[in-house]
Design a protein around this motif. Structure first.
Motif, PDB file in Angstrom:
ATOM      1  N   ALA A 285      38.185  47.924  43.043  1.00 36.43           N
ATOM      2  CA  ALA A 285      37.218  48.350  42.557  1.00 36.43           C
ATOM      3  C   ALA A 285      36.393  47.410  41.664  1.00 36.43           C
ATOM      4  CB  ALA A 285      37.367  49.692  41.728  1.00 36.43           C
ATOM      5  N   LEU A 286      37.242  46.631  40.916  1.00 32.14           N
ATOM      6  CA  LEU A 286      36.478  45.433  40.018  1.00 32.14           C
ATOM      7  C   LEU A 286      35.828  44.419  40.901  1.00 32.14           C
ATOM      8  CD1 LEU A 286      39.701  45.104  37.418  1.00 32.14           C
ATOM      9  CD2 LEU A 286      37.198  45.887  37.004  1.00 32.14           C
ATOM     10  N   MET A 287      36.334  44.265  42.071  1.00 32.32           N
ATOM     11  CA  MET A 287      35.723  43.296  42.792  1.00 32.32           C
ATOM     12  C   MET A 287      34.686  43.588  43.840  1.00 32.32           C
ATOM     13  SD  MET A 287      38.806  40.488  43.340  1.00 32.32           S
ATOM     14  CE  MET A 287      37.790  39.277  44.134  1.00 32.32           C
ATOM     15  N   TYR A 288      34.429  44.930  44.020  1.00 30.16           N
ATOM     16  CA  TYR A 288      33.512  45.598  44.986  1.00 30.16           C
ATOM     17  C   TYR A 288      32.169  45.092  44.965  1.00 30.16           C
ATOM     18  CZ  TYR A 288      31.710  49.251  47.995  1.00 30.16           C
ATOM     19  OH  TYR A 288      31.171  49.785  49.012  1.00 30.16           O
ATOM     20  N   ALA A 289      31.683  44.615  43.697  1.00 29.45           N
ATOM     21  CA  ALA A 289      30.310  44.061  43.536  1.00 29.45           C
ATOM     22  C   ALA A 289      30.174  42.740  44.393  1.00 29.45           C
ATOM     23  CB  ALA A 289      29.997  44.041  42.187  1.00 29.45           C
ATOM     24  N   THR A 290      31.308  41.961  44.108  1.00 28.43           N
ATOM     25  CA  THR A 290      31.240  40.749  44.862  1.00 28.43           C
ATOM     26  C   THR A 290      31.329  40.927  46.372  1.00 28.43           C
ATOM     27  OG1 THR A 290      32.616  39.665  43.092  1.00 28.43           O
ATOM     28  CG2 THR A 290      32.818  38.692  45.362  1.00 28.43           C
ATOM     29  N   TRP A 291      32.225  41.876  46.877  1.00 31.39           N
ATOM     30  CA  TRP A 291      32.102  41.803  48.195  1.00 31.39           C
ATOM     31  C   TRP A 291      30.736  42.482  48.798  1.00 31.39           C
ATOM     32  CZ3 TRP A 291      35.820  39.922  51.003  1.00 31.39           C
ATOM     33  CH2 TRP A 291      37.120  39.713  50.681  1.00 31.39           C
ATOM     34  N   LEU A 292      30.108  43.027  47.887  1.00 30.87           N
ATOM     35  CA  LEU A 292      28.581  43.655  48.458  1.00 30.87           C
ATOM     36  C   LEU A 292      27.483  42.507  48.627  1.00 30.87           C
ATOM     37  CD1 LEU A 292      28.215  46.836  46.474  1.00 30.87           C
ATOM     38  CD2 LEU A 292      28.766  46.650  48.951  1.00 30.87           C
TER      39      LEU A 292
END
Length: 292
Positions: free
Chosen positions: A227-234
């Motif tokens: 969840a913490l890295m979800y913004a990076t993947w987006l």
């Protein structure tokens, strides 16, 4: 048992992806920042691996000295306890590898500045404080916290800083995520050793909280990390969301297996947890390179 195999076992090779993953995660963010200073990055990788090997050696030696290990334990074979390695030799190897790590770390002063000496000293103390000293972290329920800090926050942020000259919030958030993934490797280790550790008075977090609580912590760590890295993947094409999806799928399977298995049958799950973390960071690095 062959001498080479004994030392490889003492290095706990199946856990080394934990130290490598933190640096690889930093590499991914470095690529996203359009920086190509790879020599200091490779030195950071070497430093991280040497520091973990030294920590593993120290853990084996000092647990033996405290009488915590026993012959025939469920975990990886302990060369000192089993009589394959002399205690004095293991102690010497611990400090030799730590000295080598410090030498590599000193070379990073060229890129990061003299203040890195303080960081290096702090890491060196942490390597030993995990297993020895007046308040061994692994014996007082702080092992997982130490892993989050020394295998997540420190390597990711420091590698990025040395290569880019700054620290950014997305990198810090990712470092916490990587630390949580790394803590899961230790959770499997302590979950497996629950009975042995409890019998000798080694108060790991698993001994303090119990196995059920550690199952939940293992599950939560993985979910929060993704969840913490979800913004990076987006930031990338939506197809790359397959990588965190695969991580979560395997993670949930591992939670189920962790609940069902015990003793030495948990050893493969420890290696798989470490490799899952490694594959995740390799995937992130590859995606960042492709999209750079």
């Amino acid at each position: 048992m062959g001498l080479v195999k004994v030392w490889i076992e003492a290095m706990r090779v199946r856990t080394l992806p934990v130290s490598v993953s933190g640096v690889l995660c930093a590499f991914a963010y470095v690529v996203m920042s359009d920086v190509r200073a790879w020599l200091p990055g490779l030195l950071c990788l070497l430093f991280a691996v040497l520091a973990q090997i030294s920590s593993n050696f120290a853990n084996e030696y000092y647990d033996y000295k405290r009488g915590i290990d026993r012959v025939g334990r469920d975990g990886p074979r302990r060369g000192v306890t089993e009589g394959d390695i002399k205690p004095s030799v293991m102690k010497m190897a611990t400090y030799m590898i730590l000295a080598l790590a410090c030498a590599v770390g000193c070379s990073l002063i060229y890129w990061g500045g003299l203040w890195l000496v303080c960081v290096g000293m702090f890491i060196a103390v942490g390597v030993l404080a995990y297993s020895t000293g007046p308040y061994p972290l692994s014996h007082h329920g702080l092992g997982e916290v130490a892993v989050v800090f020394f295998f997540g926050i420190v390597p990711v942020n420091m590698t990025y800083y040395i290569m880019c000259g700054c620290v950014e919030m997305p990198v810090f958030v990712a470092s916490v995520a990587i630390g949580l993934m790394g803590a899961n490797v230790l959770i499997v280790n302590n979950y497996r050793d629950y009975e042995d550790d409890k019998a000798v008075g080694k108060r790991t977090l698993c001994v303090i909280l119990g196995r059920t609580a550690m199952l939940w912590l293992y599950l939560i760590n993985g979910v929060v990390a993704v969840a913490l890295m979800y913004a990076t993947w987006l930031k990338f094409d939506t197809v790359v969301l397959l990588i965190p999806t695969i991580y979560m799928t395997v993670h949930l399977v591992l939670v189920k297996l962790l609940k069902e298995k015990s003793g030495d049958k948990l050893n493969p799950l420890l290696g798989i947890t470490a490799m899952l973390m490694f594959v995740y960071t390799v995937g992130l690095l590859c995606v960042s390179i492709i999209n750079s």
